[in-house]
Design a protein around this motif. Structure first.
Motif, PDB file in Angstrom:
ATOM      1  N   PRO A  68      23.105  72.051  60.108  1.00 59.64           N
ATOM      2  CA  PRO A  68      22.446  71.753  58.541  1.00 59.64           C
ATOM      3  C   PRO A  68      21.065  72.133  58.754  1.00 59.64           C
ATOM      4  O   PRO A  68      20.207  72.304  59.450  1.00 59.64           O
ATOM      5  CB  PRO A  68      22.410  69.586  58.337  1.00 59.64           C
ATOM      6  N   GLU A  85      16.469  69.617  54.583  1.00 55.98           N
ATOM      7  CA  GLU A  85      16.828  69.496  54.149  1.00 55.98           C
ATOM      8  C   GLU A  85      18.340  68.604  55.515  1.00 55.98           C
ATOM      9  O   GLU A  85      19.668  68.531  54.423  1.00 55.98           O
ATOM     10  CB  GLU A  85      17.641  71.163  55.299  1.00 55.98           C
ATOM     11  N   GLU A  88      18.928  66.302  53.447  1.00 57.67           N
ATOM     12  CA  GLU A  88      19.251  66.096  51.726  1.00 57.67           C
ATOM     13  C   GLU A  88      21.297  66.518  52.060  1.00 57.67           C
ATOM     14  O   GLU A  88      22.513  65.886  51.578  1.00 57.67           O
ATOM     15  CB  GLU A  88      18.835  67.264  51.002  1.00 57.67           C
ATOM     16  N   GLU A  89      21.701  66.917  53.520  1.00 50.39           N
ATOM     17  CA  GLU A  89      22.812  67.176  53.477  1.00 50.39           C
ATOM     18  C   GLU A  89      23.891  66.034  54.495  1.00 50.39           C
ATOM     19  O   GLU A  89      24.803  66.065  54.689  1.00 50.39           O
ATOM     20  CB  GLU A  89      22.870  68.684  54.420  1.00 50.39           C
ATOM     21  N   THR A  90      22.742  65.380  55.114  1.00 48.34           N
ATOM     22  CA  THR A  90      23.629  64.662  55.591  1.00 48.34           C
ATOM     23  C   THR A  90      23.381  63.105  55.359  1.00 48.34           C
ATOM     24  O   THR A  90      24.464  62.531  55.741  1.00 48.34           O
ATOM     25  CB  THR A  90      23.332  64.630  57.009  1.00 48.34           C
ATOM     26  N   HIS A 139      26.191  68.819  48.782  1.00 39.96           N
ATOM     27  CA  HIS A 139      27.443  69.846  49.145  1.00 39.96           C
ATOM     28  C   HIS A 139      27.982  70.745  47.697  1.00 39.96           C
ATOM     29  O   HIS A 139      28.506  72.365  48.810  1.00 39.96           O
ATOM     30  CB  HIS A 139      28.713  69.312  49.959  1.00 39.96           C
ATOM     31  N   ASP A 142      25.491  73.701  47.683  1.00 38.95           N
ATOM     32  CA  ASP A 142      25.044  74.078  48.824  1.00 38.95           C
ATOM     33  C   ASP A 142      26.428  75.424  49.189  1.00 38.95           C
ATOM     34  O   ASP A 142      25.902  75.864  49.953  1.00 38.95           O
ATOM     35  CB  ASP A 142      24.707  73.404  49.508  1.00 38.95           C
ATOM     36  N   ILE A 144      28.709  73.909  50.728  1.00 42.46           N
ATOM     37  CA  ILE A 144      28.897  73.019  51.825  1.00 42.46           C
ATOM     38  C   ILE A 144      30.959  72.926  51.076  1.00 42.46           C
ATOM     39  O   ILE A 144      30.834  72.096  50.444  1.00 42.46           O
ATOM     40  CB  ILE A 144      28.069  72.408  51.784  1.00 42.46           C
TER      41      ILE A 144
END
Length: 212
Positions: A68, A85, A88-90, A139, A142, A144
């Motif tokens: 991440p 980050e 935000e991503e997890t 996600h 970004d 993902i």
């Protein structure tokens, strides 16, 4: 950055004629004619040695897995950017980047712009779990595609998809080995230098530890 602003970034960027959400710089001859970009990531290890990675597909380098993280906002330090980050991503708010694992530079195309990205990658520990809350919008923004936990054996397999950085299996093996020997796990970071994006995942360059 608030989630709404993060998700609106791509739209605003297209309207303004520039990529969203991150500071840009002019192409630099020292970066091979690519635009320099600073980023930070957090490698999260579970107690059983597994590592949490995210899968993306890039127009220039193809499918790859990485920790991440992402580009730094204007005025952010790498540590602060890595923490933002990661959250935000997890959705994980109980994990913070600890020591610096490595730094490296690599080339890829970001929102249509060829960049040379300089990354700080931090190490952290946490429970083996999935993302918390609804991170699907982040996600999508970004790029993902999915997430998963990788065992040490899966990470080191020559059949694995490409990893960012390619030396990640060796780096984490050294961390686990140091802990197993009761050695100092806070030793200085590994500086990988510039790693071409075409470096084969099955035969990564041996990381070299330097002072600092």
């Amino acid at each position: 950055m608030p989630k709404l602003q993060r998700l609106l970034g791509p739209v605003l960027g297209r309207l303004l004629g520039r990529p969203p959400g991150r500071p840009t710089a002019r192409p630099d001859a020292t970066a091979g004619g690519r635009t320099p970009r600073a980023a930070a990531r957090t490698v999260v290890l579970a107690p059983d040695g597994a590592v949490f990675l995210l899968r993306s597909d890039n127009a220039e380098v193809g499918v790859h897995w990485t920790a991440p993280g992402g580009g730094l906002e204007e005025g952010e330090t790498p540590t602060v950017g890595a923490l933002r980050e990661l959250h935000e991503e997890t959705g994980w708010t109980d994990i913070e980047p600890a020591r610096l694992l490595c730094t490296w530079e690599h080339d890829f195309t970001w929102h249509g712009i060829p960049v040379r990205q300089h990354e700080h990658i931090y190490l952290a520990t946490g429970p083996r779990r999935g993302p918390l809350g609804d991170v699907s919008g982040v996600h999508r923004a970004d790029g993902i595609l999915e997430w998963r936990w990788w065992s040490p054996e899966e990470l080191a397999s020559p059949e694995a998809d490409a990893l960012w950085p390619p030396q990640l299996p060796a780096l984490l093996a050294a961390v686990r080995g140091a802990r197993g020997r009761d050695a100092d796990p806070t030793a200085g970071p590994v500086h990988l230098g510039h790693v071409p994006h075409g470096t084969p995942n099955s035969a990564p360059d041996e990381p070299v530890r330097t002072a600092g």
